[in-house]
Design an enzyme around this catalytic site. Structure first.
Site, PDB file in Angstrom:
ATOM      1  N   HIS A  78      17.404  73.956 -37.190  1.00  0.00           N
ATOM      2  CA  HIS A  78      18.434  74.274 -36.177  1.00  0.00           C
ATOM      3  C   HIS A  78      20.025  74.255 -37.008  1.00  0.00           C
ATOM      4  O   HIS A  78      20.648  75.071 -36.819  1.00  0.00           O
ATOM      5  CB  HIS A  78      18.329  72.770 -35.368  1.00  0.00           C
ATOM      6  CG  HIS A  78      19.527  72.756 -34.341  1.00  0.00           C
ATOM      7  ND1 HIS A  78      19.435  72.817 -33.335  1.00  0.00           N
ATOM      8  CD2 HIS A  78      21.078  72.350 -34.709  1.00  0.00           C
ATOM      9  CE1 HIS A  78      20.679  72.562 -32.465  1.00  0.00           C
ATOM     10  NE2 HIS A  78      21.372  72.326 -33.681  1.00  0.00           N
ATOM     11  N   GLU A  79      20.009  73.538 -38.062  1.00  0.00           N
ATOM     12  CA  GLU A  79      21.262  73.767 -38.797  1.00  0.00           C
ATOM     13  C   GLU A  79      21.273  74.929 -39.551  1.00  0.00           C
ATOM     14  O   GLU A  79      22.491  75.511 -39.701  1.00  0.00           O
ATOM     15  CB  GLU A  79      21.554  72.684 -39.778  1.00  0.00           C
ATOM     16  CG  GLU A  79      21.493  71.097 -39.323  1.00  0.00           C
ATOM     17  CD  GLU A  79      22.491  70.797 -37.976  1.00  0.00           C
ATOM     18  OE1 GLU A  79      23.298  71.648 -37.694  1.00  0.00           O
ATOM     19  OE2 GLU A  79      21.881  70.171 -37.118  1.00  0.00           O
ATOM     20  N   HIS A 120      22.693  77.367 -37.399  1.00  0.00           N
ATOM     21  CA  HIS A 120      24.139  77.632 -37.244  1.00  0.00           C
ATOM     22  C   HIS A 120      24.884  78.267 -38.315  1.00  0.00           C
ATOM     23  O   HIS A 120      25.785  78.956 -38.178  1.00  0.00           O
ATOM     24  CB  HIS A 120      24.676  76.154 -37.233  1.00  0.00           C
ATOM     25  CG  HIS A 120      24.742  75.235 -36.087  1.00  0.00           C
ATOM     26  ND1 HIS A 120      25.224  75.692 -34.685  1.00  0.00           N
ATOM     27  CD2 HIS A 120      23.971  74.099 -35.618  1.00  0.00           C
ATOM     28  CE1 HIS A 120      25.010  74.792 -33.860  1.00  0.00           C
ATOM     29  NE2 HIS A 120      24.621  73.732 -34.357  1.00  0.00           N
ATOM     30  N   GLY A 156      22.475  65.603 -37.374  1.00  0.00           N
ATOM     31  CA  GLY A 156      22.816  67.031 -38.330  1.00  0.00           C
ATOM     32  C   GLY A 156      24.117  67.583 -38.004  1.00  0.00           C
ATOM     33  O   GLY A 156      24.647  67.161 -36.640  1.00  0.00           O
ATOM     34  N   CYS A 207      22.443  69.529 -29.321  1.00  0.00           N
ATOM     35  CA  CYS A 207      23.417  70.158 -29.994  1.00  0.00           C
ATOM     36  C   CYS A 207      24.737  69.420 -29.918  1.00  0.00           C
ATOM     37  O   CYS A 207      25.136  69.421 -28.637  1.00  0.00           O
ATOM     38  CB  CYS A 207      23.613  71.747 -30.236  1.00  0.00           C
ATOM     39  SG  CYS A 207      24.718  72.571 -31.330  1.00  0.00           S
ATOM     40  N   LEU A 208      25.426  69.034 -31.073  1.00  0.00           N
ATOM     41  CA  LEU A 208      26.818  68.503 -30.839  1.00  0.00           C
ATOM     42  C   LEU A 208      27.845  69.395 -30.307  1.00  0.00           C
ATOM     43  O   LEU A 208      28.834  69.150 -29.712  1.00  0.00           O
ATOM     44  CB  LEU A 208      27.443  67.967 -32.072  1.00  0.00           C
ATOM     45  CG  LEU A 208      26.385  66.753 -32.662  1.00  0.00           C
ATOM     46  CD1 LEU A 208      26.945  66.229 -34.136  1.00  0.00           C
ATOM     47  CD2 LEU A 208      26.273  65.469 -31.782  1.00  0.00           C
ATOM     48  N   GLN A 213      29.969  74.466 -37.671  1.00  0.00           N
ATOM     49  CA  GLN A 213      30.406  73.462 -36.228  1.00  0.00           C
ATOM     50  C   GLN A 213      31.817  72.907 -36.821  1.00  0.00           C
ATOM     51  O   GLN A 213      32.404  72.534 -35.478  1.00  0.00           O
ATOM     52  CB  GLN A 213      29.554  72.453 -35.955  1.00  0.00           C
ATOM     53  CG  GLN A 213      27.957  73.020 -35.624  1.00  0.00           C
ATOM     54  CD  GLN A 213      27.218  71.968 -35.393  1.00  0.00           C
ATOM     55  OE1 GLN A 213      26.442  71.601 -36.266  1.00  0.00           O
ATOM     56  NE2 GLN A 213      26.940  71.417 -34.040  1.00  0.00           N
TER      57      GLN A 213
HETATM   58  O1  K1U Z   1      23.629  70.541 -35.021  1.00  0.00           O
HETATM   59  C1  K1U Z   1      24.093  69.795 -34.492  1.00  0.00           C
HETATM   60  O2  K1U Z   1      24.667  69.867 -33.125  1.00  0.00           O
HETATM   61  C2  K1U Z   1      23.387  68.379 -34.466  1.00  0.00           C
HETATM   62  C3  K1U Z   1      22.183  68.095 -33.436  1.00  0.00           C
HETATM   63  C4  K1U Z   1      21.048  68.170 -34.463  1.00  0.00           C
HETATM   64  C5  K1U Z   1      19.617  68.611 -33.884  1.00  0.00           C
HETATM   65  C6  K1U Z   1      19.060  67.566 -32.826  1.00  0.00           C
HETATM   66  C7  K1U Z   1      17.670  67.698 -32.194  1.00  0.00           C
HETATM   67  C8  K1U Z   1      16.960  68.465 -32.665  1.00  0.00           C
HETATM   68  C9  K1U Z   1      17.275  69.392 -33.621  1.00  0.00           C
HETATM   69  C10 K1U Z   1      18.703  69.406 -34.172  1.00  0.00           C
HETATM   70  C11 K1U Z   1      22.275  66.778 -32.750  1.00  0.00           C
HETATM   71  O3  K1U Z   1      22.277  65.878 -33.565  1.00  0.00           O
HETATM   72  S1  K1U Z   1      22.058  66.602 -31.461  1.00  0.00           S
HETATM   73  C12 K1U Z   1      22.128  64.797 -31.020  1.00  0.00           C
HETATM   74  C13 K1U Z   1      21.059  64.146 -31.276  1.00  0.00           C
HETATM   75  O4  K1U Z   1      21.128  63.236 -32.046  1.00  0.00           O
HETATM   76  C14 K1U Z   1      19.735  64.393 -30.942  1.00  0.00           C
HETATM   77  C15 K1U Z   1      19.180  64.958 -29.760  1.00  0.00           C
HETATM   78  C16 K1U Z   1      18.092  65.330 -29.214  1.00  0.00           C
HETATM   79  C17 K1U Z   1      17.351  64.821 -30.380  1.00  0.00           C
HETATM   80  C18 K1U Z   1      17.198  64.071 -31.335  1.00  0.00           C
HETATM   81  C19 K1U Z   1      18.690  63.707 -31.627  1.00  0.00           C
HETATM   82 ZN    ZN Z   2      23.596  72.647 -33.188  1.00  0.00          ZN
END
Ligand code: K1U
Ligand code: ZN
Length: 169
Positions: free
Chosen positions: A134-135, A138, A46, A92-93, A51
């Site tokens: 989560h998004e 943000h 996401g 989170c990225l 971001q």
């Molecule tokens: O918002 C962001 O920074 C993107 C984030 C989204 C997210 C991941 C996990 C749970 C809720 C929201 C990411 O993509 S982090 C990287 C990722 O691919 C990931 C990390 C943990 C679990 C699953 C995926």
């Molecule tokens: Zn995030």
């Protein structure tokens, strides 16, 4: 299409409250394409406009294994939440390398505009529901580490600042 630079915690711009998208025009369609490219390149599931330092209510998500089911939500609004919640592991990225548990609704219903500017309703559960919550945080200027204890959050802040200092050397 273009890769967009990400903001990293504790950048204060991550705490900006996004404004509604006024019109789904060429600028927004280009932003959607660039955000999708940026999310796929970063291997995220996401990305919120916040971001990439754009403070308008727009998120992109793809939780599919094949990475071919993009969901674009413009001006998203939660219209229903389940009574059950669960703690899920999140990343989170904007906070690379940090993963921790956050309590989220198990299922939600969201109304929004899609990339074509058409209204749509999304019923989400599982990882999609977690990712949308989560998004949408943000867009309200909230990063997931703010759900953690002050001790953990400060440790993460120190770690991020050290990594950013070392990278800029
Ligand atoms: O918002 C962001 O920074 C993107 C984030 C989204 C997210 C991941 C996990 C749970 C809720 C929201 C990411 O993509 S982090 C990287 C990722 O691919 C990931 C990390 C943990 C679990 C699953 C995926
Ligand atoms: Zn995030």
């Amino acid at each position: 299409m273009a890769l967009l630079p990400l903001l990293f915690f504790p950048d204060p711009r991550l705490h900006t409250i996004a404004k509604p998208v006024a019109a789904v025009d060429e600028r927004i369609r280009r932003l959607v394409d660039d955000m999708l490219e940026t999310m796929y390149e970063a291997k995220g599931i996401g990305l919120a406009a916040t971001q990439v330092d754009v403070h308008e209510r727009l998120i992109v998500i793809d939780v599919s294994e094949q990475r071919d089911q993009a969901v674009v939500l413009i001006n998203p609004k939660v219209v229903w939440t389940s009574s059950e919640t669960h703690r899920n592991e999140e990343g989170c990225l904007s906070v690379p390398g940090i993963y921790d548990g956050v309590e989220r609704f198990d299922a939600i219903t969201v109304s929004a505009l899609d990339a074509a500017g058409q209204p749509r309703v999304v019923q989400a559960e599982g990882l999609l529901a977690v990712c949308i919550q989560h998004e949408m945080d943000h867009l309200l200027g909230k990063v997931f580490v703010e759900y953690l204890s002050p001790l953990k959050r400060n440790r993460i802040k120190t770690k991020m600042l050290k990594a950013q200092r070392e990278e800029s050397r």
